[in-house]
Scaffold this active site. Structure first.
Site, PDB file in Angstrom:
ATOM      1  N   GLY A  40       0.794  -1.227   0.000  1.00  0.00           N
ATOM      2  CA  GLY A  40       0.000   0.000   0.000  1.00  0.00           C
ATOM      3  C   GLY A  40       0.824   1.273   0.000  1.00  0.00           C
ATOM      4  N   LEU A 188       6.455  18.903   6.323  1.00  0.00           N
ATOM      5  CA  LEU A 188       7.646  19.130   7.144  1.00  0.00           C
ATOM      6  C   LEU A 188       8.690  18.039   6.932  1.00  0.00           C
ATOM      7  CD1 LEU A 188       5.947  20.456  10.395  1.00  0.00           C
ATOM      8  CD2 LEU A 188       6.917  21.751   8.498  1.00  0.00           C
ATOM      9  N   MET A 320      -4.928   9.133  10.044  1.00  0.00           N
ATOM     10  CA  MET A 320      -4.432   8.385   8.883  1.00  0.00           C
ATOM     11  C   MET A 320      -3.006   7.945   9.181  1.00  0.00           C
ATOM     12  SD  MET A 320      -5.958  10.378   5.618  1.00  0.00           S
ATOM     13  CE  MET A 320      -7.614  10.059   5.037  1.00  0.00           C
ATOM     14  N   HIS A 446      21.258   5.389  32.363  1.00  0.00           N
ATOM     15  CA  HIS A 446      22.031   6.613  32.165  1.00  0.00           C
ATOM     16  C   HIS A 446      23.258   6.301  31.324  1.00  0.00           C
ATOM     17  CE1 HIS A 446      23.936  10.444  32.966  1.00  0.00           C
ATOM     18  NE2 HIS A 446      25.047   9.777  33.274  1.00  0.00           N
TER      19      HIS A 446
END
Ligand code: FAD
Ligand code: NAD
Length: 468
Positions: A40, A188, A320, A446
């Site tokens: 798709g 963007l 979507m 960390h």
């Protein structure tokens, strides 16, 4: 005539995932796809190719703008070879789409290539490229036909100079000036690709901020960073005309004060949203109804007005997004199998794959205010993290919104390096209805960007961030 328990029209992330889940549940399954490749929009001209170009252009931009900071000196010119980038993108797409074919075969799902259209509620005719037509019968049918780019009534998409995302993913040259209409996700992401490769990029947005459906703090932060990178923004501008010449496009818009302004570029990307795609399906022959937006109407079970026909993904209401379509694919397969699945639409994250990335889940501050919810907010800047300083990715923040009384996390909004991956922690936390205090008390390795999530939670739960 071949008969199936389930036939699925469309092989995007909604359709192919539904097919796999149906097969896993023991149903005899067929999938129909009009194109030669499966996957798709998402795999062929959407999520995957755009991310491939974002990654390639990011490497290039790092090489010209950041390598030196890291003590890497390159003698000679660094050049962007667009053809090679596009070829690489196509290889990535091909590997992914053939992966879907492998998954269909592995799950013994029958693939039909051709345009599917309803004969009635249990029969589909498939028009193949060679002119032949085949008809199949299915007890249940899932419509997963997705969406196509939408445009404005006065814009003619010539697909040469005035283009959609599909053409922008296969350009033959780097634009000199790319004018983008619509400061949403596509504008963007693809705007940043070509900005990094050297184009001048101007984004014209109708609303007063970019990514207007996300938390306003994210719009502000992303616009600030992209502006620093050289992208020009024209918010509150209403495009009134787009005229394409052989080598130039002229875009006219009304500015904030209503005065006409003109933009000239060699390419104009129209990215003002997408519309559901149902062309050629012959919905009325099956008794399936669509609404005025062209979306197929579904009930809470994603069942259409014909009880044995379901619809999922971009062709129905809602975000979507590929992962939303996938969830719905699984949901429908399990519903047909007699199970009682559930989707929490509030917990479907949204991501913009610019750099810095933007990611969010749950409610925005604007939504909480509008709903009159009493909330508290905690925020932590990426620049305060050791990990961010080590990599040089200091833009952005994590913001956590929590219920003022119960401390339950209601929304998480992030901008920064790798937040597309970090948002999964917020989804897990909210799925288990965590409080900000719960997140704050969990150990976060960390040095990681994830420490910003813990610190924002500490800030939200009692203004006790440790490193700010
Ligand atoms: P689609 O993927 O559109 O698939 C529908 C399929 O049905 C198509 O293959 C079509 O050919 C086929 N079809 C239609 N009608 C028929 C018919 N009658 N007979 C046979 N076959 C038919 N989403 C994200 O979550 N993350 C991202 O990063 C992201 N990036 C994107 C980038 C771009 C440039 C674009 C355009 C979209 C992006 N999206 C992204 C959105 C995402 O691609 C869609 O939400 C998703 O593909 C929807 O899936 P779907 O299965 O509903 O439909
Ligand atoms: P979008 O809805 O994200 O953005 C469209 C933008 O165009 C909005 O900011 C809107 O205000 C603006 N706009 C609308 N009409 C305008 C006009 N007349 N003039 C100027 N601006 C106007 O749509 P999109 O960017 O085209 O993307 C389409 C869909 O694809 C989206 O729904 C998105 O979810 C999906 N997508 C997702 C991703 C991702 O998840 N990273 C990436 C690409 C696309």
């Amino acid at each position: 005539m071949s008969t199936y328990d389930v036939a699925i029209i469309g092989s995007g992330p909604g359709g192919y995932v539904a097919a796999i889940r149906c097969a896993q549940l023991g149903m005899k399954t067929a999938i129909i796809e009009k194109y030669d490749t499966l996957g798709g929009t998402c795999l062929n001209v959407g999520c995957i190719p755009s991310k491939a170009l974002l990654d390639s252009s990011h490497h290039y931009h790092d090489a010209i703008a950041h390598f030196e900071d890291h003590g890497i000196e390159i003698s000679g010119d660094i050049k962007a070879n667009l053809k090679k980038m596009i070829d690489r993108k196509q290889n990535v797409v091909d590997t992914n789409t053939s992966g879907i074919k492998y998954l269909m075969d592995k799950n013994k799902i029958t693939i039909y290539h051709g345009m599917g259209s309803f004969v009635d509620a249990t029969h589909i005719s498939i028009a193949q490229a060679d002119g032949k037509t085949e008809e199949i019968e299915a007890k249940n049918i899932i419509i997963a036909t997705g969406s196509k780019p939408s445009t404005l009534p006065f814009i003619k998409l010539d697909k040469k100079r005035v283009i959609t995302s599909t053409e922008a993913l296969s350009l033959k040259e780097i634009p000199k000036h790319l004018v983008v209409i619509g400061g949403g996700v596509i504008g963007l992401e693809l705007g940043q690709v070509y900005k990094r490769l050297g184009a001048e990029v101007s984004v014209i947005e109708y609303m007063d901020r970019i990514i207007p459906t996300m938390d306003a703090s994210l719009s502000k932060e992303l616009q600030k960073v992209l502006k620093k990178q050289g992208v020009k923004f024209y918010t509150k501008h209403k495009v009134t005309a787009v005229k394409a010449g052989a080598k130039e496009v002229t875009i006219t818009a009304d500015d904030k004060k209503g005065n006409p302004v003109e933009f000239k570029g060699d390419y104009c990307l129209v990215s003002v949203g997408r519309k559901p795609y149902t062309d050629g399906l012959n919905l009325d022959k099956a008794g399936v109804k669509a609404n005025e937006k062209g979306q197929i109407d579904v009930n809470d079970h994603l069942q259409t007005s014909a009880s044995n026909i379901y619809a999922i993904g971009d062709v129905i209401k809602g975000a979507m997004l590929a992962h939303k379509a996938e969830e719905e694919g699984v949901f429908v397969a399990e519903t047909i199998a007699g199970q009682k699945p559930h989707i929490d639409y509030n917990l479907i994250p949204g991501v913009v794959y610019t750099w810095p990335e933007v990611a969010a889940v749950g409610k925005t501050e604007e939504q909480l205010k509008e709903a009159g919810v009493d909330y508290k907010s905690g925020q932590f800047a990426m620049r305060a993290l050791g990990r961010s300083r080590a990599s040089g990715d200091i833009d952005g923040f994590v913001k956590i919104l929590a219920d003022a009384k119960t401390d339950e996390v209601l929304g998480v909004h992030m901008c920064g390096a790798r937040v597309a991956d970090l948002i999964a922690e917020a989804v897990v936390a909210m799925e288990f209805r965590a409080s900000a205090e719960d997140i704050a008390r969990m150990s976060h390795a960390h040095p990681t960007y994830a420490e910003a999530v813990k610190e924002a939670a500490l800030d939200a739960t009692g203004k006790r961030a440790l490193h700010s």
